[in-house]
Design a protein around this motif. Structure first.
Motif, PDB file in Angstrom:
ATOM      1  N   GLU A 245       5.524   3.569  13.339  1.00  0.00           N
ATOM      2  CA  GLU A 245       5.166   4.984  13.404  1.00  0.00           C
ATOM      3  C   GLU A 245       5.052   5.579  12.002  1.00  0.00           C
ATOM      4  O   GLU A 245       4.115   6.320  11.706  1.00  0.00           O
ATOM      5  CB  GLU A 245       6.199   5.758  14.213  1.00  0.00           C
ATOM      6  CG  GLU A 245       5.868   7.236  14.370  1.00  0.00           C
ATOM      7  CD  GLU A 245       6.947   8.010  15.096  1.00  0.00           C
ATOM      8  OE1 GLU A 245       6.819   9.248  15.168  1.00  0.00           O
ATOM      9  OE2 GLU A 245       7.916   7.397  15.578  1.00  0.00           O
ATOM     10  N   MET A 246       5.974   5.236  11.130  1.00  0.00           N
ATOM     11  CA  MET A 246       5.941   5.754   9.760  1.00  0.00           C
ATOM     12  C   MET A 246       4.697   5.264   9.033  1.00  0.00           C
ATOM     13  O   MET A 246       4.057   6.020   8.285  1.00  0.00           O
ATOM     14  CB  MET A 246       7.202   5.340   9.002  1.00  0.00           C
ATOM     15  CG  MET A 246       8.487   5.980   9.525  1.00  0.00           C
ATOM     16  SD  MET A 246       8.368   7.802   9.628  1.00  0.00           S
ATOM     17  CE  MET A 246       8.085   8.217   7.898  1.00  0.00           C
ATOM     18  N   LYS A 247       4.321   4.011   9.236  1.00  0.00           N
ATOM     19  CA  LYS A 247       3.088   3.482   8.622  1.00  0.00           C
ATOM     20  C   LYS A 247       1.867   4.261   9.120  1.00  0.00           C
ATOM     21  O   LYS A 247       0.975   4.612   8.346  1.00  0.00           O
ATOM     22  CB  LYS A 247       2.925   2.003   8.958  1.00  0.00           C
ATOM     23  CG  LYS A 247       3.931   1.082   8.296  1.00  0.00           C
ATOM     24  CD  LYS A 247       3.698  -0.359   8.751  1.00  0.00           C
ATOM     25  CE  LYS A 247       4.768  -1.295   8.235  1.00  0.00           C
ATOM     26  NZ  LYS A 247       4.587  -2.685   8.750  1.00  0.00           N
ATOM     27  N   ALA A 248       1.842   4.508  10.438  1.00  0.00           N
ATOM     28  CA  ALA A 248       0.707   5.225  11.021  1.00  0.00           C
ATOM     29  C   ALA A 248       0.624   6.646  10.488  1.00  0.00           C
ATOM     30  O   ALA A 248      -0.471   7.160  10.205  1.00  0.00           O
ATOM     31  CB  ALA A 248       0.831   5.242  12.545  1.00  0.00           C
ATOM     32  N   LEU A 249       1.776   7.311  10.342  1.00  0.00           N
ATOM     33  CA  LEU A 249       1.790   8.684   9.840  1.00  0.00           C
ATOM     34  C   LEU A 249       1.352   8.737   8.382  1.00  0.00           C
ATOM     35  O   LEU A 249       0.630   9.653   7.977  1.00  0.00           O
ATOM     36  CB  LEU A 249       3.188   9.291   9.996  1.00  0.00           C
ATOM     37  CG  LEU A 249       3.677   9.483  11.435  1.00  0.00           C
ATOM     38  CD1 LEU A 249       5.049  10.138  11.442  1.00  0.00           C
ATOM     39  CD2 LEU A 249       2.690  10.306  12.251  1.00  0.00           C
ATOM     40  N   ASP A 250       1.771   7.772   7.589  1.00  0.00           N
ATOM     41  CA  ASP A 250       1.348   7.723   6.186  1.00  0.00           C
ATOM     42  C   ASP A 250      -0.167   7.568   6.076  1.00  0.00           C
ATOM     43  O   ASP A 250      -0.797   8.113   5.167  1.00  0.00           O
ATOM     44  CB  ASP A 250       2.035   6.552   5.462  1.00  0.00           C
ATOM     45  CG  ASP A 250       3.511   6.812   5.192  1.00  0.00           C
ATOM     46  OD1 ASP A 250       3.922   7.989   5.257  1.00  0.00           O
ATOM     47  OD2 ASP A 250       4.250   5.837   4.937  1.00  0.00           O
ATOM     48  N   GLU A 251      -0.738   6.840   7.031  1.00  0.00           N
ATOM     49  CA  GLU A 251      -2.180   6.603   7.016  1.00  0.00           C
ATOM     50  C   GLU A 251      -2.969   7.816   7.483  1.00  0.00           C
ATOM     51  O   GLU A 251      -4.011   8.158   6.927  1.00  0.00           O
ATOM     52  CB  GLU A 251      -2.510   5.397   7.902  1.00  0.00           C
ATOM     53  CG  GLU A 251      -3.983   5.053   7.958  1.00  0.00           C
ATOM     54  CD  GLU A 251      -4.280   3.886   8.898  1.00  0.00           C
ATOM     55  OE1 GLU A 251      -5.462   3.686   9.229  1.00  0.00           O
ATOM     56  OE2 GLU A 251      -3.334   3.187   9.297  1.00  0.00           O
ATOM     57  N   VAL A 252      -2.469   8.499   8.516  1.00  0.00           N
ATOM     58  CA  VAL A 252      -3.234   9.587   9.114  1.00  0.00           C
ATOM     59  C   VAL A 252      -2.994  10.929   8.443  1.00  0.00           C
ATOM     60  O   VAL A 252      -3.861  11.816   8.481  1.00  0.00           O
ATOM     61  CB  VAL A 252      -2.932   9.690  10.634  1.00  0.00           C
ATOM     62  CG1 VAL A 252      -1.590  10.357  10.897  1.00  0.00           C
ATOM     63  CG2 VAL A 252      -4.045  10.423  11.366  1.00  0.00           C
ATOM     64  N   ALA A 253      -1.846  11.120   7.790  1.00  0.00           N
ATOM     65  CA  ALA A 253      -1.496  12.422   7.211  1.00  0.00           C
ATOM     66  C   ALA A 253      -2.555  12.971   6.256  1.00  0.00           C
ATOM     67  O   ALA A 253      -2.928  14.146   6.358  1.00  0.00           O
ATOM     68  CB  ALA A 253      -0.132  12.347   6.518  1.00  0.00           C
ATOM     69  N   PRO A 254      -3.082  12.172   5.308  1.00  0.00           N
ATOM     70  CA  PRO A 254      -4.118  12.724   4.418  1.00  0.00           C
ATOM     71  C   PRO A 254      -5.383  13.150   5.156  1.00  0.00           C
ATOM     72  O   PRO A 254      -6.063  14.088   4.735  1.00  0.00           O
ATOM     73  CB  PRO A 254      -4.413  11.555   3.460  1.00  0.00           C
ATOM     74  CG  PRO A 254      -3.218  10.673   3.529  1.00  0.00           C
ATOM     75  CD  PRO A 254      -2.732  10.787   4.941  1.00  0.00           C
TER      76      PRO A 254
END
Length: 330
Positions: A245-254
């Motif tokens: 989940e943290m990896k996905a959030l880091d990817e989608v946040a920008p």
């Protein structure tokens, strides 16, 4: 061959020897069908004004509530993402955010006679009409039952709306049901915005929340619908999903931040981050309810996403930080 999609019958038909058209017949409750038909006609009059690519109506039949549209060769952006496993390109997201701002900047050209903007329908949290209850699937009954007994959520929603209606908000024309599957990427590379049945005068944050919510939902669904490569009793599943989940959030946040900054720049106004967070969470809840329509049991992935949406409504700070921290980088 006719295809039933949502509240419509869709059929590809030959317009002439060189081209095809999409024939859409609206079905359902007569009053609701009439409302949607008028909304589609209202949007068709606006297409050239806002300079947005969207298929024009070629023919109409008001008696059968049938409309024929220009045929678009291509696929939806949602299908494109599902097939590739990737998010849309930054160019696509910038174009979509700018297009939403153009729509939201239109004056009131609603087909409705109502002068007041429409709001979000959250009445089902309190009670269902008997007609609504009779038409629910097993999955919907389970899900709505969970939500109706979540007193913390109901209190948080009520608190938000009390604050919301005391504040000023941007009001304008809205797509009303914006998601990535409401955008076609033509084989010619052109983006086309479609399905304006809910085109109305209202609170415009719902539209940009639909774009952000689609990206966020897709990122989370990819995480929670996957599983570790090796199944074992020794695997820390909670740790695995938290890490993914943290990896996905880091990817989608920008990308979420890019959508917001582009939208605000084109609209000429700043949007309250808490308001964005709430409507994104509500978008996710509505997506889960919509998915429950065709099942008897809610999937573990949908339950996980529902839990995240609930957490955003109760405590929006983490989600607003996710957008705002990346906001500064754009």
């Amino acid at each position: 061959m006719k295809q039933l999609k949502g509240r419509n019958n869709l059929e590809r038909v030959r317009e002439n020897k060189d081209s095809h058209a999409l024939r859409k017949q609206l079905i359902g409750d007569p009053a609701d069908r009439d409302r949607r038909y008028k909304n589609l006609l209202a949007w068709d009059k606006c297409i050239d004004t806002v300079n947005i690519a969207s298929p024009h109506i070629l023919k109409t039949d008001s008696e059968s509530y049938t409309l024929a549209y220009e045929w678009i060769d291509g696929k939806s952006v949602q299908d494109m993402c599902a097939e590739s496993g990737k998010h849309p390109s930054k160019k696509i997201l910038v174009d979509l955010a700018a297009n939403l701002a153009r729509i939201n900047s239109l004056p009131n050209v609603s087909a409705s006679d109502k002068a007041e903007p429409s709001s979000v329908n959250n009445e089902f949290l309190l009670a269902l009409k008997k007609e609504e209850y009779a038409n629910l699937s097993g999955g919907e009954i389970t899900l709505i039952g969970i939500l109706q007994h979540d007193y913390q959520l109901i209190h948080a929603v009520d608190h938000f709306f009390q604050r919301f209606h005391r504040s000023k908000h941007h009001i304008g024309m809205c797509h009303g049901d914006f998601r990535l599957d409401q955008v076609m990427l033509g084989n010619n590379g052109q983006l086309y915005m479609v399905d304006f049945e809910e085109f109305h005068y209202g609170y415009t944050t719902c539209d940009i929340a639909g774009l952000i919510g689609s990206l966020f939902f897709n990122a989370l669904f990819k995480v929670f619908s996957s599983a570790p490569d090796a199944l074992s009793e020794t695997i820390d599943y909670a740790g695995y999903y938290q890490s993914e989940e943290m990896k996905a959030l880091d990817e989608v946040a920008p990308l979420l931040s890019l959508c917001v900054t582009t939208y605000e720049k084109k609209l000429g106004e700043k949007i309250d981050p808490d308001e964005i967070a709430y409507f994104v969470a509500w978008f996710m809840i509505e997506r889960i309810i919509s998915r429950a329509k065709f099942v008897f049991k809610i999937s573990p992935a949908d339950k996980a996403i529902l839990g995240i949406a609930r957490a955003i409504i109760l405590e929006p700070a983490d989600f607003t930080d996710l957008i705002c921290s990346s906001r500064k980088e754009n």
